[in-house]
Design an enzyme around this catalytic site. Sequence first.
Site, PDB file in Angstrom:
ATOM      1  N   ARG A  58       0.796  -1.231   0.000  1.00  0.00           N
ATOM      2  CA  ARG A  58       0.000   0.000   0.000  1.00  0.00           C
ATOM      3  C   ARG A  58       0.825   1.277   0.000  1.00  0.00           C
ATOM      4  O   ARG A  58       0.578   2.181  -0.794  1.00  0.00           O
ATOM      5  CB  ARG A  58      -0.932   0.051   1.230  1.00  0.00           C
ATOM      6  CG  ARG A  58      -2.215  -0.733   1.077  1.00  0.00           C
ATOM      7  CD  ARG A  58      -2.610  -1.312   2.407  1.00  0.00           C
ATOM      8  NE  ARG A  58      -1.646  -2.337   2.744  1.00  0.00           N
ATOM      9  CZ  ARG A  58      -1.772  -3.611   2.338  1.00  0.00           C
ATOM     10  NH1 ARG A  58      -2.827  -3.997   1.699  1.00  0.00           N
ATOM     11  NH2 ARG A  58      -0.829  -4.505   2.622  1.00  0.00           N
ATOM     12  N   THR A  59       1.781   1.382   0.911  1.00  0.00           N
ATOM     13  CA  THR A  59       2.434   2.677   1.108  1.00  0.00           C
ATOM     14  C   THR A  59       3.249   3.067  -0.125  1.00  0.00           C
ATOM     15  O   THR A  59       3.134   4.190  -0.639  1.00  0.00           O
ATOM     16  CB  THR A  59       3.316   2.652   2.373  1.00  0.00           C
ATOM     17  OG1 THR A  59       2.536   2.105   3.433  1.00  0.00           O
ATOM     18  CG2 THR A  59       3.773   4.045   2.742  1.00  0.00           C
ATOM     19  N   LYS A  87      25.801  -3.074  -0.302  1.00  0.00           N
ATOM     20  CA  LYS A  87      27.278  -2.983  -0.273  1.00  0.00           C
ATOM     21  C   LYS A  87      27.753  -2.231   0.959  1.00  0.00           C
ATOM     22  O   LYS A  87      28.927  -1.946   1.105  1.00  0.00           O
ATOM     23  CB  LYS A  87      27.777  -2.253  -1.523  1.00  0.00           C
ATOM     24  CG  LYS A  87      27.349  -2.859  -2.835  1.00  0.00           C
ATOM     25  CD  LYS A  87      27.794  -1.943  -3.988  1.00  0.00           C
ATOM     26  CE  LYS A  87      26.944  -2.137  -5.206  1.00  0.00           C
ATOM     27  NZ  LYS A  87      27.058  -1.005  -6.139  1.00  0.00           N
ATOM     28  N   ARG A 108      11.091   3.936   3.737  1.00  0.00           N
ATOM     29  CA  ARG A 108      10.713   2.942   4.769  1.00  0.00           C
ATOM     30  C   ARG A 108      11.956   2.120   5.086  1.00  0.00           C
ATOM     31  O   ARG A 108      12.670   1.681   4.175  1.00  0.00           O
ATOM     32  CB  ARG A 108       9.605   2.022   4.267  1.00  0.00           C
ATOM     33  CG  ARG A 108       9.373   0.841   5.215  1.00  0.00           C
ATOM     34  CD  ARG A 108       8.184   0.008   4.839  1.00  0.00           C
ATOM     35  NE  ARG A 108       6.939   0.724   5.104  1.00  0.00           N
ATOM     36  CZ  ARG A 108       5.727   0.180   4.988  1.00  0.00           C
ATOM     37  NH1 ARG A 108       5.598  -1.083   4.598  1.00  0.00           N
ATOM     38  NH2 ARG A 108       4.650   0.893   5.238  1.00  0.00           N
ATOM     39  N   HIS A 136       4.620   5.868  11.641  1.00  0.00           N
ATOM     40  CA  HIS A 136       4.130   5.755  10.255  1.00  0.00           C
ATOM     41  C   HIS A 136       3.140   6.911  10.071  1.00  0.00           C
ATOM     42  O   HIS A 136       1.925   6.715   9.985  1.00  0.00           O
ATOM     43  CB  HIS A 136       3.459   4.393  10.071  1.00  0.00           C
ATOM     44  CG  HIS A 136       3.210   3.974   8.647  1.00  0.00           C
ATOM     45  ND1 HIS A 136       3.340   4.837   7.570  1.00  0.00           N
ATOM     46  CD2 HIS A 136       2.830   2.774   8.132  1.00  0.00           C
ATOM     47  CE1 HIS A 136       3.047   4.177   6.455  1.00  0.00           C
ATOM     48  NE2 HIS A 136       2.743   2.929   6.768  1.00  0.00           N
TER      49      HIS A 136
HETATM   50  N1   CP Z   1      -0.456   0.001   5.815  1.00  0.00           N
HETATM   51  C1   CP Z   1       0.770  -0.257   5.308  1.00  0.00           C
HETATM   52  O1   CP Z   1       1.783   0.357   5.699  1.00  0.00           O
HETATM   53  O2   CP Z   1       0.772  -1.212   4.338  1.00  0.00           O
HETATM   54  P1   CP Z   1       2.046  -1.711   3.526  1.00  0.00           P
HETATM   55  O3   CP Z   1       2.979  -2.370   4.526  1.00  0.00           O
HETATM   56  O4   CP Z   1       1.525  -2.659   2.488  1.00  0.00           O
HETATM   57  O5   CP Z   1       2.722  -0.497   2.935  1.00  0.00           O
END
Ligand code: CP
Length: 309
Positions: A58-59, A87, A108, A136
């Site tokens: 999703r993100t 590396k 991320r 998040h």
């Molecule tokens: N909600 C969320 O962060 O989903 P993903 O891990 O699929 O990005």
Amino acid sequence: MSDLKGKDILHGNQFSKKDIDAIIKTTANFEKALKGKDSLTLLKGKILATLFFEPSTRTRLSFETAMHRLGGGVVSMASGESSSAAKGETVADTARTVSQYADVIVIRHPRIGSAKEAADSAPIPVINAGDGAGQHPTQALLDIYTIYKERGSLKNLTVSMVGDLKYGRTVHALVELLSLFQARLYFVSPGLLRMPEEITSHLKEKGIEIVETEDIGEAAKASDLIYMTRIQKERFTDLSEYEKTKGRYIIDGEFLRRLKKEITILHPLPRVDEISTEVDGYPGAAYFRQVRNGVFVRMALLAMVLGKR
Ligand code: CP
């Protein structure tokens, strides 16, 4: 009106009520502007870099969709193994390098604090898309937008957060935003996965009413909304602790029937077994609408940090 131009988005606690109002308004404008259109041209010529050192559906894809819908371009790193991180390159050097190519970075990474490291090194806006068990914030913003749409207001809400509250970065960010609106909070988790003490004490200092319990039934009866989360196997160093806690909370048709009231159900997804698929057709099950809202919220955030809203 709040101004996010040039700013990083790193933590739920960086937002004021005024910021949330501005983000909701901008998001609603983009949602409306996109109706009947494939894309807009607001960010034509701008480039988003997505740097993902942890899995995501999703993100990453919603940020990339948001940039495409705004007419911009995307360069993407879908895993650490496919980059020079393999590396030994640091997050700081990666971010500084990528800022030579792109106008905004979304990152991320499995380590708490890594997005801040990237932001300290890159001269362009950096957006935290999840730093380990830390934060998040963009998920929390799309959660807030969804709550606003589903409930019609952010005021006077009682919210149950259920599942992995210890390692759950989505709940860590969302409580910061809900606290701006004085929500009453039920924290429902197994003892091993309780909300970290520094978060509960910080909320109590802000005057937020909190009930910690292991009983989802008691919490759900008192709540307008359940925010369900997955027990995250990947965060456990001791897998026997995962085995003890998995499958502990499950929302299914029988649970909803016993509740005898309509309640909004959100989940950041992915789910494993904590919401049965038979619940998906229930009118209050808003988690796939929540997914869709993610694109509009991320359009708003990209436009705002790039000073183009
Ligand atoms: N909600 C969320 O962060 O989903 P993903 O891990 O699929 O990005």
